[in-house]
Motif scaffolding. Structure first.
Motif, PDB file in Angstrom:
ATOM      1  N   ARG A  72       0.851  -1.192   0.000  1.00  0.00           N
ATOM      2  CA  ARG A  72       0.000   0.000   0.000  1.00  0.00           C
ATOM      3  C   ARG A  72       0.887   1.242   0.000  1.00  0.00           C
ATOM      4  NH1 ARG A  72      -5.125  -0.754   0.514  1.00  0.00           N
ATOM      5  NH2 ARG A  72      -5.502   1.288   1.408  1.00  0.00           N
ATOM      6  N   TRP A  73       0.547   2.170  -0.860  1.00  0.00           N
ATOM      7  CA  TRP A  73       1.287   3.416  -0.944  1.00  0.00           C
ATOM      8  C   TRP A  73       0.550   4.489  -0.150  1.00  0.00           C
ATOM      9  CZ3 TRP A  73       3.155   4.610  -6.587  1.00  0.00           C
ATOM     10  CH2 TRP A  73       4.106   3.666  -6.951  1.00  0.00           C
ATOM     11  N   LYS A  74       1.314   5.444   0.326  1.00  0.00           N
ATOM     12  CA  LYS A  74       0.736   6.631   0.944  1.00  0.00           C
ATOM     13  C   LYS A  74       0.875   7.786  -0.034  1.00  0.00           C
ATOM     14  CE  LYS A  74       1.425   5.152   5.589  1.00  0.00           C
ATOM     15  NZ  LYS A  74       1.750   5.458   6.933  1.00  0.00           N
ATOM     16  N   ALA A  75       0.121   8.840   0.208  1.00  0.00           N
ATOM     17  CA  ALA A  75       0.092   9.961  -0.735  1.00  0.00           C
ATOM     18  C   ALA A  75       1.455  10.641  -0.853  1.00  0.00           C
ATOM     19  CB  ALA A  75      -0.963  10.976  -0.305  1.00  0.00           C
ATOM     20  N   GLY A  76       2.162  10.793   0.241  1.00  0.00           N
ATOM     21  CA  GLY A  76       3.479  11.431   0.193  1.00  0.00           C
ATOM     22  C   GLY A  76       4.484  10.626  -0.613  1.00  0.00           C
ATOM     23  N   GLY A  77       4.485   9.318  -0.437  1.00  0.00           N
ATOM     24  CA  GLY A  77       5.388   8.467  -1.200  1.00  0.00           C
ATOM     25  C   GLY A  77       5.059   8.455  -2.681  1.00  0.00           C
ATOM     26  N   MET A  78       3.779   8.428  -2.986  1.00  0.00           N
ATOM     27  CA  MET A  78       3.377   8.458  -4.395  1.00  0.00           C
ATOM     28  C   MET A  78       3.749   9.798  -5.028  1.00  0.00           C
ATOM     29  SD  MET A  78      -0.303   7.618  -6.017  1.00  0.00           S
ATOM     30  CE  MET A  78      -0.571   7.618  -7.766  1.00  0.00           C
ATOM     31  N   THR A  79       3.610  10.872  -4.267  1.00  0.00           N
ATOM     32  CA  THR A  79       3.964  12.192  -4.782  1.00  0.00           C
ATOM     33  C   THR A  79       5.467  12.291  -5.031  1.00  0.00           C
ATOM     34  OG1 THR A  79       2.142  13.093  -3.491  1.00  0.00           O
ATOM     35  CG2 THR A  79       3.712  14.662  -4.371  1.00  0.00           C
ATOM     36  N   GLU A 145       0.492  18.217  -6.222  1.00  0.00           N
ATOM     37  CA  GLU A 145       0.293  16.809  -6.565  1.00  0.00           C
ATOM     38  C   GLU A 145       0.000  15.943  -5.350  1.00  0.00           C
ATOM     39  OE1 GLU A 145      -0.043  15.099  -9.362  1.00  0.00           O
ATOM     40  OE2 GLU A 145       0.082  16.945 -10.514  1.00  0.00           O
ATOM     41  N   TYR A 146       0.381  16.399  -4.170  1.00  0.00           N
ATOM     42  CA  TYR A 146       0.066  15.629  -2.972  1.00  0.00           C
ATOM     43  C   TYR A 146      -1.436  15.409  -2.860  1.00  0.00           C
ATOM     44  CZ  TYR A 146      -0.574  14.363   1.881  1.00  0.00           C
ATOM     45  OH  TYR A 146      -0.956  13.718   3.036  1.00  0.00           O
ATOM     46  N   PHE A 147      -2.203  16.462  -3.113  1.00  0.00           N
ATOM     47  CA  PHE A 147      -3.656  16.341  -3.000  1.00  0.00           C
ATOM     48  C   PHE A 147      -4.242  15.502  -4.135  1.00  0.00           C
ATOM     49  CE2 PHE A 147      -2.562  20.227  -0.706  1.00  0.00           C
ATOM     50  CZ  PHE A 147      -3.054  19.883   0.549  1.00  0.00           C
ATOM     51  N   ALA A 148      -3.639  15.599  -5.324  1.00  0.00           N
ATOM     52  CA  ALA A 148      -4.098  14.755  -6.433  1.00  0.00           C
ATOM     53  C   ALA A 148      -3.798  13.284  -6.150  1.00  0.00           C
ATOM     54  CB  ALA A 148      -3.446  15.201  -7.735  1.00  0.00           C
ATOM     55  N   CYS A 149      -2.631  13.002  -5.591  1.00  0.00           N
ATOM     56  CA  CYS A 149      -2.278  11.626  -5.251  1.00  0.00           C
ATOM     57  C   CYS A 149      -3.165  11.095  -4.130  1.00  0.00           C
ATOM     58  CB  CYS A 149      -0.810  11.529  -4.853  1.00  0.00           C
ATOM     59  SG  CYS A 149       0.339  11.748  -6.210  1.00  0.00           S
ATOM     60  N   TYR A 152      -6.489  10.284  -5.615  1.00  0.00           N
ATOM     61  CA  TYR A 152      -6.388   9.086  -6.445  1.00  0.00           C
ATOM     62  C   TYR A 152      -6.346   7.827  -5.578  1.00  0.00           C
ATOM     63  CZ  TYR A 152      -4.334   5.563  -9.485  1.00  0.00           C
ATOM     64  OH  TYR A 152      -4.079   4.402 -10.162  1.00  0.00           O
ATOM     65  N   LEU A 153      -5.537   7.844  -4.523  1.00  0.00           N
ATOM     66  CA  LEU A 153      -5.439   6.667  -3.661  1.00  0.00           C
ATOM     67  C   LEU A 153      -6.745   6.395  -2.933  1.00  0.00           C
ATOM     68  CD1 LEU A 153      -1.840   7.134  -2.235  1.00  0.00           C
ATOM     69  CD2 LEU A 153      -2.616   5.444  -3.904  1.00  0.00           C
ATOM     70  N   ARG A 154      -7.441   7.438  -2.541  1.00  0.00           N
ATOM     71  CA  ARG A 154      -8.747   7.240  -1.892  1.00  0.00           C
ATOM     72  C   ARG A 154      -9.763   6.666  -2.868  1.00  0.00           C
ATOM     73  NH1 ARG A 154      -9.593  12.528   1.997  1.00  0.00           N
ATOM     74  NH2 ARG A 154      -8.032  11.922   3.517  1.00  0.00           N
ATOM     75  N   ARG A 155      -9.745   7.159  -4.088  1.00  0.00           N
ATOM     76  CA  ARG A 155     -10.681   6.620  -5.094  1.00  0.00           C
ATOM     77  C   ARG A 155     -10.332   5.185  -5.459  1.00  0.00           C
ATOM     78  NH1 ARG A 155     -12.378   9.796 -10.035  1.00  0.00           N
ATOM     79  NH2 ARG A 155     -13.832   8.083 -10.038  1.00  0.00           N
ATOM     80  N   GLN A 156      -9.044   4.861  -5.487  1.00  0.00           N
ATOM     81  CA  GLN A 156      -8.641   3.483  -5.772  1.00  0.00           C
ATOM     82  C   GLN A 156      -9.069   2.554  -4.641  1.00  0.00           C
ATOM     83  OE1 GLN A 156      -8.012   3.305  -9.104  1.00  0.00           O
ATOM     84  NE2 GLN A 156      -6.421   1.862  -8.565  1.00  0.00           N
ATOM     85  N   ALA A 157      -8.977   3.025  -3.403  1.00  0.00           N
ATOM     86  CA  ALA A 157      -9.364   2.194  -2.262  1.00  0.00           C
ATOM     87  C   ALA A 157     -10.865   1.987  -2.209  1.00  0.00           C
ATOM     88  CB  ALA A 157      -8.888   2.836  -0.971  1.00  0.00           C
ATOM     89  N   ALA A 158     -11.632   2.926  -2.729  1.00  0.00           N
ATOM     90  CA  ALA A 158     -13.085   2.806  -2.695  1.00  0.00           C
ATOM     91  C   ALA A 158     -13.599   1.863  -3.778  1.00  0.00           C
ATOM     92  CB  ALA A 158     -13.732   4.170  -2.879  1.00  0.00           C
ATOM     93  N   LEU A 159     -12.806   1.595  -4.791  1.00  0.00           N
ATOM     94  CA  LEU A 159     -13.222   0.679  -5.841  1.00  0.00           C
ATOM     95  C   LEU A 159     -13.195  -0.745  -5.306  1.00  0.00           C
ATOM     96  CD1 LEU A 159     -11.354   2.074  -8.945  1.00  0.00           C
ATOM     97  CD2 LEU A 159     -13.747   2.335  -8.390  1.00  0.00           C
ATOM     98  N   SER A 160     -14.208  -1.489  -5.611  1.00  0.00           N
ATOM     99  CA  SER A 160     -14.285  -2.872  -5.152  1.00  0.00           C
ATOM    100  C   SER A 160     -13.594  -3.777  -6.163  1.00  0.00           C
ATOM    101  CB  SER A 160     -15.743  -3.279  -4.992  1.00  0.00           C
ATOM    102  OG  SER A 160     -15.816  -4.648  -4.673  1.00  0.00           O
ATOM    103  N   PRO A 161     -12.637  -4.601  -5.723  1.00  0.00           N
ATOM    104  CA  PRO A 161     -11.975  -5.500  -6.660  1.00  0.00           C
ATOM    105  C   PRO A 161     -12.808  -6.741  -6.983  1.00  0.00           C
ATOM    106  CG  PRO A 161     -11.018  -5.756  -4.500  1.00  0.00           C
ATOM    107  CD  PRO A 161     -12.031  -4.644  -4.410  1.00  0.00           C
ATOM    108  N   ASP A 162     -13.916  -6.952  -6.235  1.00  0.00           N
ATOM    109  CA  ASP A 162     -14.745  -8.123  -6.483  1.00  0.00           C
ATOM    110  C   ASP A 162     -15.623  -7.911  -7.699  1.00  0.00           C
ATOM    111  OD1 ASP A 162     -13.690  -9.164  -4.159  1.00  0.00           O
ATOM    112  OD2 ASP A 162     -15.342  -8.391  -2.919  1.00  0.00           O
ATOM    113  N   HIS A 163     -15.870  -9.004  -8.404  1.00  0.00           N
ATOM    114  CA  HIS A 163     -16.776  -8.936  -9.537  1.00  0.00           C
ATOM    115  C   HIS A 163     -18.203  -9.190  -9.037  1.00  0.00           C
ATOM    116  CE1 HIS A 163     -13.525  -8.690 -12.362  1.00  0.00           C
ATOM    117  NE2 HIS A 163     -12.942  -9.736 -11.793  1.00  0.00           N
ATOM    118  N   ALA A 164     -19.149  -8.493  -9.590  1.00  0.00           N
ATOM    119  CA  ALA A 164     -20.542  -8.586  -9.132  1.00  0.00           C
ATOM    120  C   ALA A 164     -21.176  -9.882  -9.583  1.00  0.00           C
ATOM    121  CB  ALA A 164     -21.342  -7.414  -9.675  1.00  0.00           C
TER     122      ALA A 164
END
Length: 164
Positions: A72-79, A145-149, A152-164
């Motif tokens: 798992r990445w954090k926003a600062g590291g991704m930035t 870019e910190y806020f953009a990252c 992005y990470l929050r939106r990625q975490a909210a996506l469900s990896p399971d198939h419906a």
């Protein structure tokens, strides 16, 4: 809109605004910047947009591979990773944009022939352009870019990896 698309577009917008702001603020001794300052800023904006667009795309792919591997990445590291990739890509994009601009100028010139002289200045342009981008653009780009990252990470975490 997918999180990656939003991340790349927000990075492109930040790069465009930052490149214009840096050129305009470098000439801050005048009270009102004119059209010439904006035109100068727009000459270097495509190189910045190319570097940041490719950098954001590469880093989002890198983050996706890391997430699939369980890291798992954090926003600062991704930035920081994004800033490193952008600073590595900027000299290449600046050189590519300068060559394209020189070629267009040679095609549009009434008496073409100064291409060799213009290309002789290419290493100097790339060196000083990269130096200015590093000095004046790194800290503001990190802050933006910190806020953009983070988004992005929050939106990625909210996506469900399971198939419906």
């Amino acid at each position: 809109m997918s999180p990656r698309t939003e991340f790349v577009l927000s990075s492109l917008l930040a790069a465009a605004l930052l490149s214009i702001a840096v050129v305009v603020l470098m000439d801050a001794d005048r009270r009102a910047p004119g059209v010439a300052e904006f035109a100068t800023a727009l000459r270097f904006a495509p190189a910045a947009l190319l570097a940041v667009g490719l950098g954001a795309w590469f880093v989002s792919r890198w983050q996706g591979r890391a997430q699939r591997a369980g890291r798992r990445w954090k926003a600062g590291g991704m930035t920081l990773r994004l800033l490193l990739v952008v600073l590595l890509l900027f000299p290449l994009s600046l050189a590519a944009w300068a060559v394209i601009a020189i070629a267009i100028d040679a095609l549009a010139a009434s008496q073409p022939g100064g291409t060799g002289e213009a290309l002789a200045w290419l290493p100097v342009l790339v060196f000083y352009g990269s130096l200015l981008a590093t000095l004046f653009g790194a800290a503001p780009l990190f802050a933006i870019e910190y806020f953009a990252c983070r988004r992005y990470l929050r939106r990625q975490a909210a996506l469900s990896p399971d198939h419906a």
